[in-house]
Design a protein around this motif. Structure first.
Motif, PDB file in Angstrom:
ATOM      1  N   ASN A  39       0.824  -1.217   0.000  1.00 15.31           N
ATOM      2  CA  ASN A  39       0.000   0.000   0.000  1.00 15.31           C
ATOM      3  C   ASN A  39       0.853   1.259   0.000  1.00 15.31           C
ATOM      4  O   ASN A  39       0.525   2.240  -0.662  1.00 15.31           O
ATOM      5  CB  ASN A  39      -0.938   0.012   1.208  1.00 15.31           C
ATOM      6  CG  ASN A  39      -2.007  -1.051   1.116  1.00 15.31           C
ATOM      7  OD1 ASN A  39      -2.220  -1.664   0.078  1.00 15.31           O
ATOM      8  ND2 ASN A  39      -2.675  -1.289   2.225  1.00 15.31           N
ATOM      9  N   ILE A  43       0.833   4.225  -2.848  1.00 14.83           N
ATOM     10  CA  ILE A  43       0.663   5.669  -2.594  1.00 14.83           C
ATOM     11  C   ILE A  43       1.766   6.456  -3.292  1.00 14.83           C
ATOM     12  O   ILE A  43       1.497   7.406  -4.027  1.00 14.83           O
ATOM     13  CB  ILE A  43       0.671   5.966  -1.080  1.00 14.83           C
ATOM     14  CG1 ILE A  43      -0.616   5.455  -0.432  1.00 14.83           C
ATOM     15  CG2 ILE A  43       0.831   7.464  -0.814  1.00 14.83           C
ATOM     16  CD1 ILE A  43      -0.573   5.484   1.087  1.00 14.83           C
ATOM     17  N   PHE A  87      -6.255  -0.374  -2.148  1.00 12.77           N
ATOM     18  CA  PHE A  87      -5.397  -0.845  -1.072  1.00 12.77           C
ATOM     19  C   PHE A  87      -5.700  -2.306  -0.747  1.00 12.77           C
ATOM     20  O   PHE A  87      -6.832  -2.750  -0.825  1.00 12.77           O
ATOM     21  CB  PHE A  87      -5.628  -0.009   0.190  1.00 12.77           C
ATOM     22  CG  PHE A  87      -5.172   1.412   0.060  1.00 12.77           C
ATOM     23  CD1 PHE A  87      -3.835   1.726  -0.069  1.00 12.77           C
ATOM     24  CD2 PHE A  87      -6.094   2.454   0.093  1.00 12.77           C
ATOM     25  CE1 PHE A  87      -3.415   3.036  -0.174  1.00 12.77           C
ATOM     26  CE2 PHE A  87      -5.688   3.768  -0.007  1.00 12.77           C
ATOM     27  CZ  PHE A  87      -4.344   4.054  -0.142  1.00 12.77           C
ATOM     28  N   GLN A 119      -7.576   5.059   6.129  1.00 13.88           N
ATOM     29  CA  GLN A 119      -7.405   4.711   4.717  1.00 13.88           C
ATOM     30  C   GLN A 119      -8.711   4.192   4.113  1.00 13.88           C
ATOM     31  O   GLN A 119      -9.074   4.566   3.004  1.00 13.88           O
ATOM     32  CB  GLN A 119      -6.322   3.637   4.659  1.00 13.88           C
ATOM     33  CG  GLN A 119      -6.023   3.038   3.339  1.00 13.88           C
ATOM     34  CD  GLN A 119      -4.897   2.041   3.486  1.00 13.88           C
ATOM     35  OE1 GLN A 119      -3.759   2.433   3.617  1.00 13.88           O
ATOM     36  NE2 GLN A 119      -5.214   0.761   3.488  1.00 13.88           N
ATOM     37  N   GLU A 120      -9.417   3.347   4.839  1.00  7.19           N
ATOM     38  CA  GLU A 120     -10.648   2.747   4.321  1.00  7.19           C
ATOM     39  C   GLU A 120     -11.864   3.646   4.529  1.00  7.19           C
ATOM     40  O   GLU A 120     -12.888   3.438   3.892  1.00  7.19           O
ATOM     41  CB  GLU A 120     -10.889   1.387   4.979  1.00  7.19           C
ATOM     42  CG  GLU A 120      -9.841   0.363   4.623  1.00  7.19           C
ATOM     43  CD  GLU A 120      -9.728   0.129   3.131  1.00  7.19           C
ATOM     44  OE1 GLU A 120     -10.762  -0.045   2.476  1.00  7.19           O
ATOM     45  OE2 GLU A 120      -8.591   0.130   2.609  1.00  7.19           O
ATOM     46  N   TYR A 123     -10.287   8.489   3.623  1.00  8.24           N
ATOM     47  CA  TYR A 123      -9.475   8.554   2.406  1.00  8.24           C
ATOM     48  C   TYR A 123     -10.238   7.981   1.208  1.00  8.24           C
ATOM     49  O   TYR A 123     -10.225   8.557   0.126  1.00  8.24           O
ATOM     50  CB  TYR A 123      -8.150   7.816   2.617  1.00  8.24           C
ATOM     51  CG  TYR A 123      -7.149   8.077   1.519  1.00  8.24           C
ATOM     52  CD1 TYR A 123      -6.443   9.274   1.477  1.00  8.24           C
ATOM     53  CD2 TYR A 123      -6.934   7.157   0.513  1.00  8.24           C
ATOM     54  CE1 TYR A 123      -5.532   9.537   0.462  1.00  8.24           C
ATOM     55  CE2 TYR A 123      -6.027   7.401  -0.504  1.00  8.24           C
ATOM     56  CZ  TYR A 123      -5.331   8.591  -0.523  1.00  8.24           C
ATOM     57  OH  TYR A 123      -4.440   8.852  -1.537  1.00  8.24           O
ATOM     58  N   GLN A 124     -10.885   6.842   1.389  1.00 10.70           N
ATOM     59  CA  GLN A 124     -11.653   6.247   0.294  1.00 10.70           C
ATOM     60  C   GLN A 124     -12.843   7.131  -0.091  1.00 10.70           C
ATOM     61  O   GLN A 124     -13.211   7.191  -1.271  1.00 10.70           O
ATOM     62  CB  GLN A 124     -12.130   4.841   0.665  1.00 10.70           C
ATOM     63  CG  GLN A 124     -11.028   3.809   0.685  1.00 10.70           C
ATOM     64  CD  GLN A 124     -10.372   3.596  -0.666  1.00 10.70           C
ATOM     65  OE1 GLN A 124     -10.951   3.819  -1.720  1.00 10.70           O
ATOM     66  NE2 GLN A 124      -9.120   3.164  -0.643  1.00 10.70           N
ATOM     67  N   THR A 163      -3.562  12.482   1.183  1.00 14.09           N
ATOM     68  CA  THR A 163      -2.528  11.504   0.824  1.00 14.09           C
ATOM     69  C   THR A 163      -1.249  11.786   1.612  1.00 14.09           C
ATOM     70  O   THR A 163      -0.598  10.854   2.102  1.00 14.09           O
ATOM     71  CB  THR A 163      -2.243  11.527  -0.691  1.00 14.09           C
ATOM     72  OG1 THR A 163      -3.465  11.236  -1.378  1.00 14.09           O
ATOM     73  CG2 THR A 163      -1.188  10.521  -1.085  1.00 14.09           C
ATOM     74  N   LEU A 166      -1.863  10.520   5.081  1.00 18.00           N
ATOM     75  CA  LEU A 166      -1.801   9.060   5.099  1.00 18.00           C
ATOM     76  C   LEU A 166      -0.360   8.575   4.958  1.00 18.00           C
ATOM     77  O   LEU A 166       0.065   7.653   5.655  1.00 18.00           O
ATOM     78  CB  LEU A 166      -2.677   8.480   3.982  1.00 18.00           C
ATOM     79  CG  LEU A 166      -2.785   6.969   3.897  1.00 18.00           C
ATOM     80  CD1 LEU A 166      -3.344   6.375   5.187  1.00 18.00           C
ATOM     81  CD2 LEU A 166      -3.651   6.567   2.704  1.00 18.00           C
ATOM     82  N   TYR A 170       1.894   6.195   7.473  1.00 21.62           N
ATOM     83  CA  TYR A 170       2.703   5.042   7.069  1.00 21.62           C
ATOM     84  C   TYR A 170       4.143   5.205   7.556  1.00 21.62           C
ATOM     85  O   TYR A 170       4.738   4.263   8.076  1.00 21.62           O
ATOM     86  CB  TYR A 170       2.677   4.851   5.549  1.00 21.62           C
ATOM     87  CG  TYR A 170       1.554   3.960   5.079  1.00 21.62           C
ATOM     88  CD1 TYR A 170       1.695   2.578   5.075  1.00 21.62           C
ATOM     89  CD2 TYR A 170       0.357   4.499   4.635  1.00 21.62           C
ATOM     90  CE1 TYR A 170       0.668   1.754   4.642  1.00 21.62           C
ATOM     91  CE2 TYR A 170      -0.675   3.679   4.203  1.00 21.62           C
ATOM     92  CZ  TYR A 170      -0.509   2.310   4.213  1.00 21.62           C
ATOM     93  OH  TYR A 170      -1.531   1.497   3.787  1.00 21.62           O
TER      94      TYR A 170
END
Length: 186
Positions: A39, A43, A87, A119-120, A123-124, A163, A166, A170
């Motif tokens: 993932n 990105i 992802f 993320q889910e 972000y989605q 992004t 996110l 990470y």
């Protein structure tokens, strides 16, 4: 002697079960780590370049339409730049549902969970908003109003910000010593 043998057998069985749970927890976490590595690359090497391309295309179209409101613009490249890959998260789902995360380092598991939830979730949703906006205008290809490109620019700019956020999550996770030191086979 028989009583001691029975106690020893129970102790060995408990030790074997604990070792088995630790091994399975490590396998689950390593699978999650592998997915998160994928993932992260997605990105950096896919989403970010797509976003920059979308911003460049919409900015060029805005500039052209500001000079000549009748200028023909082509939004088909925006269609092509929309995100197609998604992802990976099946290992996280399996690790969560199997209960092995109960045996993992709590702070690390919480950090992974927060990253995946963002993320889910939010972000989605942002990707969906951008996708809807890109495919929103159904007029002829050359008949695209400047407002269309202004909206795309605003949404993609917000998506870029999310992004970056996110990506920092990470980076923080991969800097987490417990996560970084998971003994996973390559």
């Amino acid at each position: 002697f028989i009583g001691a043998s029975i106690l020893l057998a129970f102790a060995l069985q408990d030790w074997d079960e604990a070792t088995d749970i630790e091994d399975r927890t490590l396998i689950a976490l390593c699978n999650v780590k592998f997915e998160l590595e994928f993932n992260r690359v997605l990105i950096d090497r896919d989403f970010m370049p797509r976003q920059q391309g979308m911003l460049a295309l919409s900015s060029a179209s805005i500039a052209a339409l500001q000079i000549d409101p009748e200028a023909e613009t082509d939004k088909t490249d925006l269609y092509r730049l929309m995100v197609n890959d998604s992802f990976w998260r099946s290992a996280w789902t399996l690790a969560s549902e199997s209960g092995y995360l109960l045996h993992a380092d709590f702070e690390m598991a919480t950090e992974i969970g927060a990253l995946i939830d963002y993320q889910e979730g939010q972000y989605q949703v942002m990707i969906g908003l951008v996708r809807d906006a890109v495919f929103e205008h159904n007029g002829p290809i050359g008949d695209v109003p400047i407002d269309y490109y202004l909206r795309i620019t605003d949404l993609v700019t917000e998506w870029v910000g999310q992004t970056s956020f996110l990506d920092r999550k990470y980076e923080d996770l991969f800097a987490n010593e417990t996560f970084a030191n998971l003994a996973c086979d390559a």
